[in-house]
Design an enzyme around this catalytic site. Structure first.
Site, PDB file in Angstrom:
ATOM      1  N   TYR A  46     -29.119 -28.450 -50.567  1.00 11.75           N
ATOM      2  CA  TYR A  46     -29.558 -29.673 -49.904  1.00 11.75           C
ATOM      3  C   TYR A  46     -29.088 -30.884 -50.696  1.00 11.75           C
ATOM      4  O   TYR A  46     -29.206 -30.890 -51.920  1.00 11.75           O
ATOM      5  CB  TYR A  46     -31.094 -29.719 -49.801  1.00 11.75           C
ATOM      6  CG  TYR A  46     -31.555 -29.636 -48.372  1.00 11.75           C
ATOM      7  CD1 TYR A  46     -31.138 -30.579 -47.440  1.00 11.75           C
ATOM      8  CD2 TYR A  46     -32.388 -28.605 -47.942  1.00 11.75           C
ATOM      9  CE1 TYR A  46     -31.532 -30.497 -46.121  1.00 11.75           C
ATOM     10  CE2 TYR A  46     -32.797 -28.525 -46.618  1.00 11.75           C
ATOM     11  CZ  TYR A  46     -32.360 -29.471 -45.715  1.00 11.75           C
ATOM     12  OH  TYR A  46     -32.740 -29.385 -44.413  1.00 11.75           O
ATOM     13  N   GLU A  48     -29.354 -34.558 -49.425  1.00 11.34           N
ATOM     14  CA  GLU A  48     -29.527 -35.799 -48.640  1.00 11.34           C
ATOM     15  C   GLU A  48     -29.214 -37.012 -49.519  1.00 11.34           C
ATOM     16  O   GLU A  48     -29.632 -37.076 -50.675  1.00 11.34           O
ATOM     17  CB  GLU A  48     -30.953 -35.864 -48.080  1.00 11.34           C
ATOM     18  CG  GLU A  48     -31.116 -34.929 -46.902  1.00 11.34           C
ATOM     19  CD  GLU A  48     -32.542 -34.790 -46.415  1.00 11.34           C
ATOM     20  OE1 GLU A  48     -33.444 -35.367 -47.031  1.00 11.34           O
ATOM     21  OE2 GLU A  48     -32.734 -34.087 -45.422  1.00 11.34           O
ATOM     22  N   ASP A 192     -11.306 -43.825 -31.986  1.00  5.57           N
ATOM     23  CA  ASP A 192     -11.672 -42.417 -32.167  1.00  5.57           C
ATOM     24  C   ASP A 192     -10.374 -41.621 -32.091  1.00  5.57           C
ATOM     25  O   ASP A 192      -9.818 -41.406 -31.012  1.00  5.57           O
ATOM     26  CB  ASP A 192     -12.646 -42.008 -31.051  1.00  5.57           C
ATOM     27  CG  ASP A 192     -13.034 -40.547 -31.133  1.00  5.57           C
ATOM     28  OD1 ASP A 192     -12.382 -39.779 -31.863  1.00  5.57           O
ATOM     29  OD2 ASP A 192     -14.004 -40.163 -30.449  1.00  5.57           O
ATOM     30  N   THR A 218     -12.595 -36.157 -35.582  1.00  2.85           N
ATOM     31  CA  THR A 218     -13.020 -34.816 -35.961  1.00  2.85           C
ATOM     32  C   THR A 218     -12.038 -34.341 -37.028  1.00  2.85           C
ATOM     33  O   THR A 218     -11.000 -34.977 -37.267  1.00  2.85           O
ATOM     34  CB  THR A 218     -12.979 -33.854 -34.760  1.00  2.85           C
ATOM     35  OG1 THR A 218     -11.697 -33.943 -34.146  1.00  2.85           O
ATOM     36  CG2 THR A 218     -14.054 -34.194 -33.754  1.00  2.85           C
ATOM     37  N   LYS A 221      -9.075 -30.582 -35.311  1.00  4.57           N
ATOM     38  CA  LYS A 221      -8.042 -30.524 -34.266  1.00  4.57           C
ATOM     39  C   LYS A 221      -6.678 -30.545 -34.971  1.00  4.57           C
ATOM     40  O   LYS A 221      -6.362 -29.599 -35.663  1.00  4.57           O
ATOM     41  CB  LYS A 221      -8.237 -31.663 -33.274  1.00  4.57           C
ATOM     42  CG  LYS A 221      -9.609 -31.579 -32.551  1.00  4.57           C
ATOM     43  CD  LYS A 221      -9.779 -32.621 -31.478  1.00  4.57           C
ATOM     44  CE  LYS A 221     -11.029 -32.408 -30.661  1.00  4.57           C
ATOM     45  NZ  LYS A 221     -12.229 -33.096 -31.166  1.00  4.57           N
ATOM     46  N   ARG A 227     -14.686 -27.477 -38.635  1.00  2.30           N
ATOM     47  CA  ARG A 227     -15.308 -28.227 -37.544  1.00  2.30           C
ATOM     48  C   ARG A 227     -16.181 -29.333 -38.144  1.00  2.30           C
ATOM     49  O   ARG A 227     -17.094 -29.036 -38.928  1.00  2.30           O
ATOM     50  CB  ARG A 227     -16.169 -27.228 -36.768  1.00  2.30           C
ATOM     51  CG  ARG A 227     -16.558 -27.577 -35.391  1.00  2.30           C
ATOM     52  CD  ARG A 227     -16.874 -26.310 -34.622  1.00  2.30           C
ATOM     53  NE  ARG A 227     -15.629 -25.698 -34.184  1.00  2.30           N
ATOM     54  CZ  ARG A 227     -14.904 -26.115 -33.148  1.00  2.30           C
ATOM     55  NH1 ARG A 227     -15.318 -27.130 -32.401  1.00  2.30           N
ATOM     56  NH2 ARG A 227     -13.784 -25.528 -32.830  1.00  2.30           N
TER      57      ARG A 227
HETATM   58  N1  DSN Z   1     -14.238 -31.048 -26.747  1.00  2.00           N
HETATM   59  C1  DSN Z   1     -13.232 -31.872 -27.365  1.00  2.00           C
HETATM   60  C2  DSN Z   1     -11.916 -31.729 -26.714  1.00  2.00           C
HETATM   61  O1  DSN Z   1     -11.645 -30.644 -26.251  1.00  2.00           O
HETATM   62  O2  DSN Z   1     -11.127 -32.663 -26.672  1.00  2.00           O
HETATM   63  C3  DSN Z   1     -13.645 -33.262 -27.399  1.00  2.00           C
HETATM   64  O3  DSN Z   1     -14.939 -33.342 -27.906  1.00  2.00           O
END
Ligand code: DSN
Length: 423
Positions: A46, A48, A192, A218, A221, A227
């Site tokens: 933990y 925080e 984003d 994110t 990707k 993730r």
């Molecule tokens: N689910 C993601 C995507 O496939 O682009 C976006 O959050």
């Protein structure tokens, strides 16, 4: 005692990921080191708070890990401030909204049905329920962002926050143009970059940090990490928090954003994921990663060209990044059926709305395809013609079992020879 049920299912998933053609534009294959860090003892801790300012004892080691993740992320994107704690892209966006807006404030985002994201103002998401959303989209003829419409709505509604970035848009963004109208009305810009972040980090697309005040992404990707989510800012942009913004410097905005992540929207950070993010950021600074990103882009470009040769309608007529959106209306198959029939040949895509779609989000008229995952496996331009050919045969098969069986065998033959972990 080993949990046979779960671990045999994990093996089953590993086989699926090994043998199939993974074309979901938001997915990738993380390296063995990223996965090791995620599956480590860091999950027990933990922590925080932030490095050096925690609410728990025993954080000396995780402090070093989280600080490394922050430092590497800043180096990768030439950022001056970062928070690596958001559990996902949606959590990163929620924190930005909490830091920058009051409930009911106007926001302007890219329409979900044109390729935007749920967290950019959709009425079913917190962003559309707690705030007052307005949207811009793409031009009907070109499939490109309609910047004139964006400027028109921005001038009329004067949103406090303009959001750029998409889930299904294959072209680069004109961040400078968005910044111009944002300055005119005194709005902040959130970019984003969840989808193209790896291409931006390697200078293969325009750099939003030059013009946009706050950046979220994110990490799983094109960035090929675990993730998760991140937030960043760059100090040396012109008038970073001017006009209507009281907190007129990066330090105070950083403090607002830190507080909006924890305690604003999250509890304890996932230090095992943060460790894995640090590994991925390190990988993304290597020459091998830059070569990988160039291959992702080359594979996507060639794929879109070959689909066009086969008379498929690619929204906007091509791609600048890792993905493309195929409007299947001219081929007489909808997105849902296309996703299903491709699945029978172990080719994974997702059905996707196309701009000005006439079908519901459950059916859709299109599919979205991305090349980040297959390129990690070792797919190069020399394989793309075969892949497009298999997809075309499946989509025009009318469900013929013999055609699907041959396509599945070809897919498995191609993919099963390529290692799951190259790194
Ligand atoms: N689910 C993601 C995507 O496939 O682009 C976006 O959050």
């Amino acid at each position: 005692m080993r949990d046979e049920k779960i671990f045999s299912l994990i093996e089953e998933e590993k086989t699926r990921q090994t043998n199939g053609l993974e074309l979901i534009a938001s997915e990738n294959y993380a390296s063995q080191e990223v996965i090791s860090a995620m599956g480590s003892v860091l999950t027990n801790k933990y922590a925080e708070g932030l490095p050096g300012k925690r609410y728990y004892g025993g954080c000396d080691v995780v402090d070093k890990i989280e600080q490394l993740a922050i430092d590497r992320l800043c180096e990768l994107f030439k950022a001056s401030w970062a928070n690596v704690q958001p559990h996902s892209g949606a959590q990163a966006n929620a924190a930005v909204f909490l830091a920058c807006l009051n409930p009911g404030d106007k926001i302007l985002g890219f329409d979900l049905s044109h390729g935007g994201h749920l967290t950019h103002g959709s009425p079913v998401n917190f962003s559309g329920k707690l705030y007052d959303p307005y949207f811009y989209g793409v031009e009907k003829n070109s499939g490109l962002i309609d910047y004139d419409a964006l400027e028109k709505v921005a001038r009329k509604e004067k949103p406090k926050l303009i959001i750029c970035g998409a889930s299904a848009y294959s072209r680069d963004w004109d961040y400078a143009r968005i910044r111009k109208v944002a300055d005119e009305i005194g709005a902040l810009i959130l970019a984003d970059i969840s989808h193209p972040s790896g291409l931006i980090a390697t200078d293969l697309l325009n750099d939003p940090l030059d013009y946009c005040h706050i950046i979220t992404s994110t990490t799983h990707k094109t960035l090929r990490g675990p993730r998760g989510g991140i937030i960043m800012m760059r100090e040396n942009i012109k008038n970073p928090f001017g006009l209507r913004w009281k907190n007129g410097n990066l330090k105070s905005m950083g403090a607002l954003l830190d507080a909006a992540v924890f305690p604003g929207t999250q509890g304890g950070p996932l230090e095992h994921v943060i460790g894995a993010k640090a590994v991925a950021f390190g990988e993304a600074m290597t020459p091998e990663y830059k070569l990988y990103m160039k291959r992702v882009k080359a594979n996507a470009k060639l794929m879109s060209e070959l689909f066009i040769e086969k008379k498929y309608d690619i929204v906007s007529g091509g791609t600048d990044n890792h993905c493309m959106l195929i409007d299947l209306r001219s081929k007489g198959i909808n997105g849902k059926d296309a996703e299903e029939v491709l699945g029978k040949a172990e080719i994974t895509v997702n059905k996707n709305m196309v701009p000005f779609d006439t079908e519901s989000p459950f059916i859709t008229s299109g599919i979205r395809i991305g090349t980040a995952a297959i390129t990690t496996r070792g797919i190069e331009t020399k394989h793309i013609s075969q892949i497009v050919d298999i997809i075309d045969r499946v989509l025009t098969s009318n469900g013929d079992q013999d055609i699907l069986e041959v396509a599945k065998k070809e897919t498995n033959n191609l993919m099963s020879k390529l290692p799951l972990f190259k790194w």
